[in-house]
Design an enzyme around this catalytic site. Structure first.
Site, PDB file in Angstrom:
ATOM      1  CE  LYS A   1      -3.996   2.097   2.243  1.00  0.00           C
ATOM      2  NZ  LYS A   1      -3.558   3.482   1.988  1.00  0.00           N
TER       3      LYS A   1
ATOM      4  CG  PHE B   1      -2.921   0.246  -8.176  1.00  0.00           C
ATOM      5  CD1 PHE B   1      -4.295   0.325  -8.324  1.00  0.00           C
ATOM      6  CD2 PHE B   1      -2.269   1.305  -7.586  1.00  0.00           C
ATOM      7  CE1 PHE B   1      -5.002   1.430  -7.908  1.00  0.00           C
ATOM      8  CE2 PHE B   1      -2.962   2.422  -7.143  1.00  0.00           C
ATOM      9  CZ  PHE B   1      -4.342   2.485  -7.315  1.00  0.00           C
TER      10      PHE B   1
ATOM     11  NE  ARG C   1     -14.629   3.235   0.878  1.00  0.00           N
ATOM     12  CZ  ARG C   1     -13.407   3.647   1.143  1.00  0.00           C
ATOM     13  NH1 ARG C   1     -12.393   2.799   1.070  1.00  0.00           N
ATOM     14  NH2 ARG C   1     -13.176   4.900   1.469  1.00  0.00           N
TER      15      ARG C   1
ATOM     16  CE  LYS D   1      -9.179   1.088   4.216  1.00  0.00           C
ATOM     17  NZ  LYS D   1      -9.341   2.569   4.092  1.00  0.00           N
TER      18      LYS D   1
END
Length: 282
Positions: free
Chosen positions: A51, A122, A192, A198
């Site tokens: 991350k 990504f 979402r 995460k």
């Protein structure tokens, strides 16, 4: 029914007086956003990546735009060679260099700072296949990549949840913010998604600066702590995580800061709150 000249004039006036924010909002990219990792997930179903502590951005095939829909002041040489397809990524310099990245992106005086930045790819928002297929496509793209400032973030796999937590500990000790997990079968969708998770050792949140507390001892004459109000309406102080320069010039009243904490007290106050950065949307 055709509009009358008077109606057409009214429409034109309405367009002219519309706030710029409304016009920009229509251009906001429909980003895929992460949910928080839960320990019951089967880790072998996921691709894993670091991350990054950078600035989220979208390459729309012609220019870089922020997550808020604002064009970014990237020089032409920075994006030279980027493909004419949508790319999801992070503008990133190095671990712990978030504020430097934001400063470079926001400045209009010089673009030389962009030489330190990379666009870390990504995901491919327009690709309709699974993330397995998107990883393969991104790797193929990198094999023929002629853009020196475009890189793909490393995607890897781990055999167990225990291995995941060990890797998280190791990466955190090296200064990484945490890990991102993409479900191998997941498709790209805005908002979402449980296909994107995460994982961090600490919880991050945002709060608005409402006041200050004077410093003592080594911080005498400087800011000792900022008073903030969280989204839940809780008022508390954050006194750690600041550099000497930030104590001389603390975040302004009304500004939004990101902080890190470890759980909540019985009154719902974040425990061991540590300042991370001032939120700065470029």
């Amino acid at each position: 029914m055709l509009a009358t000249p008077h109606q057409r004039a009214c429409y034109l006036i309405l367009l002219l007086i519309l706030p710029c924010s409304l016009l920009q909002a229509a251009d906001k990219p429909a980003l895929m956003l992460a949910k928080v990792f839960q320990s019951d997930r089967q880790i072998t179903n996921y691709w894993i990546s670091e991350k990054l502590d950078g600035v989220r951005a979208r390459w729309n095939g012609q220019q870089l735009i922020s997550r808020g829909g604002n064009p970014l002041n990237a020089p032409a040489w920075f994006t030279q060679g980027f493909p004419d397809t949508l790319l999801d990524g992070e503008l990133w310099i190095a671990r712990g260099a978030y504020q430097q990245t934001v400063s470079i992106i926001k400045t209009k005086k010089s673009q030389l700072g962009w030489k330190k930045v990379k666009f870390m790819l990504f995901d491919l928002p327009n690709h309709h296949g699974s993330f397995n297929e998107r990883v393969a496509e991104m790797r193929k793209m990198m094999q023929h990549n002629n853009a020196p400032y475009l890189q793909m973030i490393t995607q890897f796999q781990l055999p167990s949840n225990a291995g995941l937590m060990q890797h998280l500990d190791s990466m955190t000790e090296q200064g990484a913010e945490g890990l991102m997990l993409h479900h191998k079968a997941g498709i790209y969708q805005s908002g979402r998604s449980h296909h994107l998770l995460k994982l961090k050792k600490f919880t991050d949140a945002e709060a608005v600066v409402t006041g200050y507390r004077a410093g003592k001892g080594q911080f005498s004459g400087k800011m000792g702590a900022i008073q903030v109000k969280s989204k839940a309406g809780k008022v508390f102080f954050i006194g750690s995580g600041f550099s000497h320069q930030e104590r001389d010039n603390p975040p302004a009243l009304g500004s939004t800061v990101t902080f890190r904490y470890q759980g909540l007290t019985d009154r719902g106050i974040p425990r061991f709150a540590v300042f991370i950065r001032l939120r700065a949307e470029p």
